[in-house]
Motif scaffolding. Structure first.
Motif, mmCIF file in Angstrom:
data_model
loop_
_atom_site.group_PDB
_atom_site.id
_atom_site.type_symbol
_atom_site.label_atom_id
_atom_site.label_comp_id
_atom_site.label_asym_id
_atom_site.label_seq_id
_atom_site.Cartn_x
_atom_site.Cartn_y
_atom_site.Cartn_z
ATOM 1 N N ILE A 1 -21.697 -82.087 26.507
ATOM 2 C CA ILE A 1 -20.338 -82.278 25.974
ATOM 3 C C ILE A 1 -19.751 -81.062 26.916
ATOM 4 O O ILE A 1 -20.010 -79.744 26.343
ATOM 5 N N PRO A 2 -18.887 -80.862 27.630
ATOM 6 C CA PRO A 2 -18.468 -79.752 28.295
ATOM 7 C C PRO A 2 -17.440 -78.870 27.506
ATOM 8 O O PRO A 2 -17.037 -79.296 26.321
ATOM 9 N N VAL A 3 -17.781 -77.431 27.900
ATOM 10 C CA VAL A 3 -16.748 -76.716 27.088
ATOM 11 C C VAL A 3 -15.285 -76.925 27.373
ATOM 12 O O VAL A 3 -15.116 -77.199 28.431
ATOM 13 N N ASN B 1 -23.831 -78.980 23.667
ATOM 14 C CA ASN B 1 -22.337 -79.072 23.356
ATOM 15 C C ASN B 1 -21.827 -77.602 23.993
ATOM 16 O O ASN B 1 -22.538 -76.583 24.255
ATOM 17 N N SER B 2 -20.666 -77.693 24.452
ATOM 18 C CA SER B 2 -19.983 -76.371 25.410
ATOM 19 C C SER B 2 -20.822 -76.104 26.297
ATOM 20 O O SER B 2 -20.938 -74.853 26.699
ATOM 21 N N PHE C 1 -10.527 -78.818 22.174
ATOM 22 C CA PHE C 1 -11.154 -79.176 21.091
ATOM 23 C C PHE C 1 -10.327 -78.297 19.976
ATOM 24 O O PHE C 1 -9.928 -78.555 18.754
ATOM 25 N N GLY D 1 -25.387 -73.381 12.278
ATOM 26 C CA GLY D 1 -23.800 -73.252 12.101
ATOM 27 C C GLY D 1 -23.423 -73.073 13.598
ATOM 28 O O GLY D 1 -23.906 -72.394 14.463
ATOM 29 N N GLY D 2 -22.066 -73.542 13.734
ATOM 30 C CA GLY D 2 -21.399 -73.122 14.964
ATOM 31 C C GLY D 2 -21.694 -73.995 16.381
ATOM 32 O O GLY D 2 -21.400 -73.707 17.483
ATOM 33 N N VAL D 3 -22.678 -74.959 16.154
ATOM 34 C CA VAL D 3 -23.138 -75.676 17.346
ATOM 35 C C VAL D 3 -22.078 -76.954 17.634
ATOM 36 O O VAL D 3 -22.378 -77.726 18.678
ATOM 37 N N GLY D 4 -21.151 -77.205 16.691
ATOM 38 C CA GLY D 4 -20.234 -78.441 17.250
ATOM 39 C C GLY D 4 -20.349 -79.511 16.101
ATOM 40 O O GLY D 4 -19.953 -80.733 16.595
ATOM 41 N N PRO E 1 -11.491 -76.069 26.015
ATOM 42 C CA PRO E 1 -10.790 -75.265 24.829
ATOM 43 C C PRO E 1 -9.583 -76.229 23.798
ATOM 44 O O PRO E 1 -9.341 -75.822 22.896
ATOM 45 N N THR F 1 -16.927 -80.656 14.980
ATOM 46 C CA THR F 1 -16.047 -81.152 16.217
ATOM 47 C C THR F 1 -16.726 -82.479 16.842
ATOM 48 O O THR F 1 -15.933 -83.316 16.999
ATOM 49 N N GLN G 1 -7.952 -79.294 16.631
ATOM 50 C CA GLN G 1 -8.440 -78.854 15.408
ATOM 51 C C GLN G 1 -7.250 -78.065 14.738
ATOM 52 O O GLN G 1 -7.019 -78.352 13.533
#
Ligand SMILES: Nc1ncnc2c1ncn2[C@@H]1O[C@H](COP(=O)(O)OP(=O)(O)O)[C@@H](O)[C@H]1O
Ligand SMILES: [Mg+2]
Length: 254
Positions: free
Chosen positions: A211-213, A184-185, A217, A12-15, A215, A18, A221
């Motif tokens: 994909i750069p970090v 990602n990030s 994104f 979870g939480g890897v993008g 904010p 997004t 959302q």
């Protein structure tokens, strides 16, 4: 011919959401009729793009309670983008996947076949894990692209995923492609990030994107907007983020 892509890693939480949402937007903004099927019982992608709770959702379609065309909605702010939604409230998709799905591993495949004449590009957003629903969605795809964050745990997760996917492909006689990773990030200034990128590339099995970090994104959302069309005090996505999204859009649909 339409193409179906699932963005998946069991973590979870890897993008996943997004990237699914952003790349679906990019495709739609480029003029391609694009459908996102929200296969995550939590429905994050649906609540990102849709303003109100829809009458029907994915689980209604899978259980024959409505036609697929009754459940698909246009995203209000993005031309050519359509969502087959899931809303977490009530947990109907979760219930369905835990009870009935084992007898029907090809339901998502059948659904994709049904809509592939109407959409040139289909994106599947999945929940973390590798349960029945995720497996069903993975074998319904032409390609699986794995998003990961630049952490050691993600590399471990990738190894497990590669293993599990191999078994799934063999059992289901699936030829789904898995040859791209998105880190990602990503922050070029952080040594660990550069190291993880090198490790991912050195396997030789994957084309590795970054994909750069950024904010913007999360802010987009929260505002229920497409990141490409959203600005905070006149500022949108970073130029490097825009470039990364464009590069992915150019390459992944081929
Ligand atoms: N490139 C990025 N830069 C900054 N934040 C990001 C980026 N990608 C995702 N996020 C944020 O990270 C969190 C988790 O992303 P999400 O797409 O929900 O992951 P998943 O679907 O894999 O669980 C969200 O709050 C999202 O806004
Ligand atoms: Mg998600």
């Amino acid at each position: 011919m339409s193409k179906t892509i699932a963005f998946h890693l069991q973590k979870g939480g890897v993008g996943k959401t997004t990237i699914s949402g952003t790349l679906a937007c990019q495709s739609a903004l480029g003029g391609e009729k694009t459908l996102v099927i929200d296969c995550d019982p939590q429905g994050n992608l649906s609540s990102w793009f849709l303003k109100s709770t829809p009458r029907f959702e994915l689980s209604d379609v899978l259980q024959g309670r409505c036609f697929v065309s009754d459940a698909i909605l246009p995203a209000p702010d993005v031309d050519n983008l359509f969502i087959l939604p899931t809303f977490g409230i009530g947990g109907t998709l979760k219930n369905y996947s835990e009870t009935k799905l084992s007898e029907e591993p090809f339901v998502i495949q059948d659904l994709v076949n049904d809509v592939s004449g109407d959409y040139s590009r289909i994106v599947l957003d999945l929940s973390p894990g590798l349960g029945r629903l995720e497996r069903s969605a993975l074998i319904a795809s032409d390609e699986i692209i794995t998003p990961m964050t630049p952490e050691v745990f993600s590399l471990d997760g990738l190894e497990i995923f590669i293993d599990e996917l191999q078994k799934l492909k063999k059992n289901m006689r699936s030829a789904v492609r898995h040859s791209r990773i998105i880190i990602n990030s990503y922050d070029e200034r952080i040594r660990q990030h550069r190291d993880i990128y090198k490790v991912a590339e050195s396997t030789g099995r994957f084309t590795v994107y970054r994909i750069p970090v950024d904010p913007l994104f999360r802010k987009a959302q929260e505002a229920g907007k497409a990141p490409q069309l959203f600005k905070v005090r006149g500022r949108g996505l970073k130029p490097a983020t825009v470039e990364a999204i464009r590069e992915l859009d150019k390459e992944i649909w081929i």
